[in-house]
Design a protein around this motif. Structure first.
Motif, mmCIF file in Angstrom:
data_model
loop_
_atom_site.group_PDB
_atom_site.id
_atom_site.type_symbol
_atom_site.label_atom_id
_atom_site.label_comp_id
_atom_site.label_asym_id
_atom_site.label_seq_id
_atom_site.Cartn_x
_atom_site.Cartn_y
_atom_site.Cartn_z
ATOM 1 N N THR A 1 0.834 -1.206 0.000
ATOM 2 C CA THR A 1 0.000 0.000 0.000
ATOM 3 C C THR A 1 0.864 1.250 0.000
ATOM 4 O OG1 THR A 1 -1.742 -1.165 1.209
ATOM 5 C CG2 THR A 1 -1.819 1.238 1.219
ATOM 6 N N GLU A 2 1.946 1.242 0.790
ATOM 7 C CA GLU A 2 2.844 2.393 0.857
ATOM 8 C C GLU A 2 3.534 2.637 -0.485
ATOM 9 O OE1 GLU A 2 4.199 2.050 5.565
ATOM 10 O OE2 GLU A 2 5.310 0.977 4.016
ATOM 11 N N LEU A 3 3.927 1.551 -1.158
ATOM 12 C CA LEU A 3 4.578 1.690 -2.465
ATOM 13 C C LEU A 3 3.619 2.306 -3.478
ATOM 14 C CD1 LEU A 3 6.878 1.247 -4.462
ATOM 15 C CD2 LEU A 3 6.052 -1.107 -4.772
ATOM 16 N N SER A 4 2.380 1.863 -3.446
ATOM 17 C CA SER A 4 1.380 2.414 -4.354
ATOM 18 C C SER A 4 1.188 3.907 -4.105
ATOM 19 C CB SER A 4 0.046 1.677 -4.174
ATOM 20 O OG SER A 4 -0.940 2.191 -5.038
ATOM 21 N N GLU A 5 1.095 4.297 -2.832
ATOM 22 C CA GLU A 5 0.888 5.699 -2.484
ATOM 23 C C GLU A 5 2.097 6.547 -2.844
ATOM 24 O OE1 GLU A 5 0.026 5.431 1.654
ATOM 25 O OE2 GLU A 5 -2.080 4.838 1.359
ATOM 26 N N LYS A 6 3.290 6.036 -2.580
ATOM 27 C CA LYS A 6 4.513 6.771 -2.898
ATOM 28 C C LYS A 6 4.667 6.928 -4.411
ATOM 29 C CE LYS A 6 8.522 8.699 -2.134
ATOM 30 N NZ LYS A 6 8.616 10.052 -1.533
ATOM 31 N N SER A 7 4.351 5.884 -5.151
ATOM 32 C CA SER A 7 4.443 5.948 -6.613
ATOM 33 C C SER A 7 3.492 7.000 -7.173
ATOM 34 C CB SER A 7 4.131 4.574 -7.219
ATOM 35 O OG SER A 7 5.067 3.607 -6.793
#
Length: 254
Positions: free
Chosen positions: A128-134
């Motif tokens: 989820t964090e990777l998706s948000e950061k991307s």
């Protein structure tokens, strides 16, 4: 399936979910393992290095066991998510680098800070964090997209990163509750491979750097062993032979 080749284990390229990225990386990991076995005295001279090498070997053995047959449906979906994650990280880094270079040139400190990231950080994030950061990095391109071409990022590159993000989000959310429970219960080949890649990138490199001045030959052989081979089938056999010969070359006494 897995077959023994030249004293180590290699992944078959006939599996449904095992593509060349896994095969080549697994080859490199086994070459590293072989070198560490041959030079155990050097590895054991740093206790922490030895402990990580044991974890690395245990992961390799688990990969060998798990790849003894076709993955089930859950593993297949998890492998797909792993690939989608890798693709996303690679695409987002390209976007972030272009934005960061633009910001540095324009002396935009805030934008430079927001776009400052690297592979290790992105790989450490939860899904989820990777998706948000991307998404946050992609949003940085909005008002400056035309200017980014001067820094090597065309509109197609941004579109590609957005597509990779959509593919990753689809892969990470496409499981039923029962499948999630099954994945948590045991690590898949993809997860074990990712764990070992992280050990190589974040642990072994630090120990190798510590040994550069004391064991230069060993370190040179390590760098040769860890090189991921991405060649045509016609050249792959020669590359494997060269890597094996390099790993087996006797080291000079310390």
């Amino acid at each position: 399936m897995i077959f023994p080749v030249a004293g180590r284990i290699t992944l078959s390229n006939k599996g449904v979910y095992m593509d060349n990225r896994f095969i080549n990386r697994n080859e490199a990991h086994w070459r590293i393992h072989d070198l560490f076995v041959q030079e155990d005295a050097i590895v054991s001279s740093i206790p922490g290095f030895k402990r990580w090498s044991v974890i690395f070997e245990e992961n390799l053995q688990q990969i060998k066991i798990k790849d003894s047959g076709k993955p089930d449906l859950t593993e297949g979906k998890t492998e797909q998510k792993h690939y989608a994650r890798e693709d996303l990280v690679s695409a987002i880094i390209i976007v972030a680098d272009a934005v960061n270079n633009y910001a540095a040139e324009k002396k935009d400190v805030e934008l430079e800070t927001q776009s400052n990231t690297n592979d290790s950080f992105l790989n450490s994030l939860r899904d989820t964090e990777l998706s948000e950061k991307s998404m946050a990095i992609l949003n940085l391109t909005g008002r400056i997209e035309p200017a980014l071409e001067d820094h090597g990022l065309a509109a197609e590159g941004i579109a590609d990163a957005k597509a990779k993000l959509q593919a990753f989000d689809a892969a990470r959310t496409g499981k039923s509750q029962g499948e999630e429970t099954s994945v948590v219960a045991t690590k898949t080949v993809a997860q074990l491979m990712s764990d070992n890649s992280s050990i190589v990138a974040n642990r072994f490199r630090r120990y190798i750097r510590n040994l550069e001045g004391k064991q230069p030959d060993f370190c040179a052989r390590y760098h040769a062993a860890k090189r991921v081979v991405k060649l045509s089938a016609a050249n792959k056999a020669k590359a494997e032979s060269d890597a094996t010969q390099s790993a087996q070359t006797p080291s000079n006494p310390a």
